[in-house]
Design a protein around this motif. Structure first.
Motif, mmCIF file in Angstrom:
data_model
loop_
_atom_site.group_PDB
_atom_site.id
_atom_site.type_symbol
_atom_site.label_atom_id
_atom_site.label_comp_id
_atom_site.label_asym_id
_atom_site.label_seq_id
_atom_site.Cartn_x
_atom_site.Cartn_y
_atom_site.Cartn_z
ATOM 1 N N VAL A 1 0.848 -1.191 0.000
ATOM 2 C CA VAL A 1 0.000 0.000 0.000
ATOM 3 C C VAL A 1 0.883 1.241 0.000
ATOM 4 O O VAL A 1 1.787 1.374 0.821
ATOM 5 C CB VAL A 1 -0.928 0.008 1.232
ATOM 6 N N ALA A 2 0.632 2.157 -0.925
ATOM 7 C CA ALA A 2 1.444 3.356 -1.055
ATOM 8 C C ALA A 2 0.801 4.577 -0.410
ATOM 9 O O ALA A 2 1.492 5.495 0.018
ATOM 10 C CB ALA A 2 1.720 3.649 -2.532
ATOM 11 N N CYS A 3 -0.533 4.629 -0.348
ATOM 12 C CA CYS A 3 -1.206 5.780 0.235
ATOM 13 C C CYS A 3 -2.602 5.373 0.687
ATOM 14 O O CYS A 3 -3.179 4.411 0.171
ATOM 15 C CB CYS A 3 -1.294 6.945 -0.756
ATOM 16 N N ILE A 4 -3.124 6.083 1.677
ATOM 17 C CA ILE A 4 -4.440 5.784 2.221
ATOM 18 C C ILE A 4 -5.183 7.076 2.515
ATOM 19 O O ILE A 4 -4.577 8.136 2.682
ATOM 20 C CB ILE A 4 -4.347 4.937 3.519
ATOM 21 N N ALA A 5 -6.513 6.971 2.576
ATOM 22 C CA ALA A 5 -7.348 8.136 2.896
ATOM 23 C C ALA A 5 -8.653 7.644 3.517
ATOM 24 O O ALA A 5 -9.306 6.746 2.963
ATOM 25 C CB ALA A 5 -7.640 8.968 1.654
ATOM 26 N N TRP A 6 -9.046 8.205 4.651
ATOM 27 C CA TRP A 6 -10.305 7.871 5.305
ATOM 28 C C TRP A 6 -11.477 8.498 4.559
ATOM 29 O O TRP A 6 -11.404 9.661 4.148
ATOM 30 C CB TRP A 6 -10.334 8.407 6.735
ATOM 31 N N ARG A 7 -12.545 7.756 4.419
ATOM 32 C CA ARG A 7 -13.784 8.352 3.947
ATOM 33 C C ARG A 7 -14.317 9.272 5.029
ATOM 34 O O ARG A 7 -14.159 8.984 6.223
ATOM 35 C CB ARG A 7 -14.808 7.261 3.609
ATOM 36 N N PRO A 8 -14.930 10.387 4.687
ATOM 37 C CA PRO A 8 -15.344 11.368 5.702
ATOM 38 C C PRO A 8 -16.256 10.819 6.785
ATOM 39 O O PRO A 8 -16.257 11.335 7.908
ATOM 40 C CB PRO A 8 -16.051 12.448 4.870
ATOM 41 N N ASP A 9 -17.051 9.776 6.494
ATOM 42 C CA ASP A 9 -17.907 9.216 7.532
ATOM 43 C C ASP A 9 -17.176 8.247 8.444
ATOM 44 O O ASP A 9 -17.753 7.721 9.403
ATOM 45 C CB ASP A 9 -19.143 8.536 6.922
ATOM 46 N N GLY A 10 -15.881 7.972 8.167
ATOM 47 C CA GLY A 10 -15.068 7.119 9.019
ATOM 48 C C GLY A 10 -15.339 5.636 8.896
ATOM 49 O O GLY A 10 -14.764 4.842 9.633
ATOM 50 N N ARG A 11 -16.160 5.209 7.957
ATOM 51 C CA ARG A 11 -16.553 3.801 7.855
ATOM 52 C C ARG A 11 -15.789 3.039 6.784
ATOM 53 O O ARG A 11 -15.987 1.834 6.619
ATOM 54 C CB ARG A 11 -18.062 3.702 7.594
ATOM 55 N N ALA A 12 -14.925 3.724 6.059
ATOM 56 C CA ALA A 12 -14.167 3.068 4.999
ATOM 57 C C ALA A 12 -12.852 3.813 4.785
ATOM 58 O O ALA A 12 -12.715 4.992 5.111
ATOM 59 C CB ALA A 12 -14.961 3.005 3.698
ATOM 60 N N ILE A 13 -11.880 3.081 4.242
ATOM 61 C CA ILE A 13 -10.573 3.642 3.916
ATOM 62 C C ILE A 13 -10.245 3.287 2.477
ATOM 63 O O ILE A 13 -10.408 2.133 2.057
ATOM 64 C CB ILE A 13 -9.478 3.088 4.848
ATOM 65 N N ALA A 14 -9.792 4.269 1.725
ATOM 66 C CA ALA A 14 -9.293 4.014 0.380
ATOM 67 C C ALA A 14 -7.797 3.757 0.465
ATOM 68 O O ALA A 14 -7.071 4.475 1.153
ATOM 69 C CB ALA A 14 -9.573 5.199 -0.535
ATOM 70 N N ALA A 15 -7.339 2.706 -0.226
ATOM 71 C CA ALA A 15 -5.924 2.341 -0.220
ATOM 72 C C ALA A 15 -5.421 2.284 -1.661
ATOM 73 O O ALA A 15 -5.953 1.540 -2.484
ATOM 74 C CB ALA A 15 -5.725 0.992 0.463
ATOM 75 N N GLY A 16 -4.406 3.086 -1.965
ATOM 76 C CA GLY A 16 -3.785 3.065 -3.283
ATOM 77 C C GLY A 16 -2.507 2.250 -3.225
ATOM 78 O O GLY A 16 -1.720 2.375 -2.285
ATOM 79 N N ALA A 17 -2.281 1.404 -4.219
ATOM 80 C CA ALA A 17 -1.176 0.457 -4.166
ATOM 81 C C ALA A 17 -0.121 0.743 -5.226
ATOM 82 O O ALA A 17 -0.323 1.534 -6.146
ATOM 83 C CB ALA A 17 -1.707 -0.970 -4.338
ATOM 84 N N GLU A 18 1.017 0.071 -5.081
ATOM 85 C CA GLU A 18 2.132 0.277 -5.992
ATOM 86 C C GLU A 18 1.858 -0.272 -7.387
ATOM 87 O O GLU A 18 2.527 0.102 -8.338
ATOM 88 C CB GLU A 18 3.397 -0.370 -5.415
ATOM 89 N N ASP A 19 0.892 -1.164 -7.522
ATOM 90 C CA ASP A 19 0.605 -1.731 -8.839
ATOM 91 C C ASP A 19 -0.450 -0.928 -9.604
ATOM 92 O O ASP A 19 -0.917 -1.350 -10.655
ATOM 93 C CB ASP A 19 0.151 -3.185 -8.710
ATOM 94 N N GLY A 20 -0.844 0.235 -9.064
ATOM 95 C CA GLY A 20 -1.819 1.079 -9.734
ATOM 96 C C GLY A 20 -3.259 0.786 -9.397
ATOM 97 O O GLY A 20 -4.165 1.380 -9.979
ATOM 98 N N SER A 21 -3.495 -0.097 -8.437
ATOM 99 C CA SER A 21 -4.866 -0.414 -8.040
ATOM 100 C C SER A 21 -5.302 0.448 -6.868
ATOM 101 O O SER A 21 -4.474 0.955 -6.103
ATOM 102 C CB SER A 21 -4.995 -1.896 -7.661
ATOM 103 N N VAL A 22 -6.607 0.626 -6.758
ATOM 104 C CA VAL A 22 -7.207 1.337 -5.624
ATOM 105 C C VAL A 22 -8.284 0.443 -5.037
ATOM 106 O O VAL A 22 -9.130 -0.093 -5.769
ATOM 107 C CB VAL A 22 -7.828 2.683 -6.064
ATOM 108 N N LYS A 23 -8.243 0.264 -3.734
ATOM 109 C CA LYS A 23 -9.250 -0.528 -3.045
ATOM 110 C C LYS A 23 -9.941 0.335 -2.008
ATOM 111 O O LYS A 23 -9.286 1.138 -1.332
ATOM 112 C CB LYS A 23 -8.619 -1.748 -2.354
#
Length: 267
Positions: free
Chosen positions: A160-182
């Motif tokens: 995982v290269a970067c992360i960001a919390w969703r404003p409601d705090g119930r989910a996190i976006a994770a960006g990866a080194e292979d170009g994927s986002v989860k």
């Protein structure tokens, strides 16, 4: 908006109320000075250990604490520091993405919207030990106890290269080194969704205030605005240089991108 953005080298950070500035001088990699933003008098001083390099830091939402990322040999360290009392609250060791003194990757730690937790991108399943596998994980840490309360596995995926919390705090976006986002649901075993953009590592992520859009920036300078529920691409933009920070304005109508070349782009 412009005043709140860190510069390209991450050496100056405004507190949320813009009353204080945290400064990492170029000639003192192990020191952080907390200055009054009006007259630049020193309010507090933080010292890292001699063998540690400060990589990045982030303010708590109430402006009373700093989460400080440091590189120590092949390990990374996160210090939670009380700015008001000038004391260390807790400290955690982990093997994360390979910084080795490289300050171009500052987005793999984020405070929860309520300020009670910090999400950290870790390399390996063991947060407290130097594990050697390359699987990506996101650890959610209680800031009061320093304990990991939740681990999200990217299913044996990339670092995982970067992360960001969703404003409601119930989910996190994770960006990866292979170009994927989860997008990882914190209250469920299954991820909300995954999309593969291309093979360029994700450098930064940002949510719109209403959580309906997610912005990604990759190492090729491609900025994408996604519809957050299913990941549909709404807009693509291009900047020169490596994006380091992305930010959507309070109404979600303006987008700012800061790059490693010192440029700030606003749409």
């Amino acid at each position: 908006l412009l005043r709140s953005l860190p510069p390209s080298h991450g050496s100056i950070y405004w507190s949320p109320d813009q009353q204080l500035v945290a400064v990492c001088p170029d000639d003192a990699a192990g020191k952080i000075r907390i200055l009054d933003a009006t007259d630049f008098t020193e309010r507090a001083l933080y010292h890292a250990q001699d063998d540690e390099l400060i990589v990045d830091l982030t303010w708590s939402r109430d402006g009373t604490k700093l989460a400080i990322q440091k590189s120590r040999s092949t390990l990374n360290v996160v210090d939670l520091w009380d700015v008001v009392k000038e004391r260390l609250i807790s400290s955690w060791l982990y093997r994360g993405p390979y910084w080795y003194g490289d300050a171009s990757r500052p987005n793999d730690m984020a405070w929860s919207p309520d300020g009670a937790h910090i999400a950290v991108a870790a390399k390996g399943n063991n947060f407290d030990e130097a594990t050697l596998n390359n699987h990506g994980h996101v650890h959610v840490v209680n800031v009061q106890t320093g304990q990991t309360v939740l681990k999200k596995n990217l299913s044996g995926g990339p670092v995982v290269a970067c992360i960001a919390w969703r404003p409601d705090g119930r989910a996190i976006a994770a960006g990866a080194e292979d170009g994927s986002v989860k997008v990882l649901a914190l209250d469920a075993e299954r991820n909300i969704f995954t999309w593969q953009l291309d093979n360029s590592a994700i450098a930064a992520l940002a949510w719109s205030p209403d959580g309906h859009r997610l912005v990604s920036a990759d190492h090729k300078g491609v900025i994408r605005v996604h519809e957050a529920l299913f990941g549909r691409n709404l807009l693509s933009l291009q900047v020169d240089g490596l994006p380091q920070h992305v930010l959507l304005g309070p109404e979600g109508k303006r987008l700012a991108v800061a790059t490693a070349t010192g440029q700030i782009h606003i749409w």
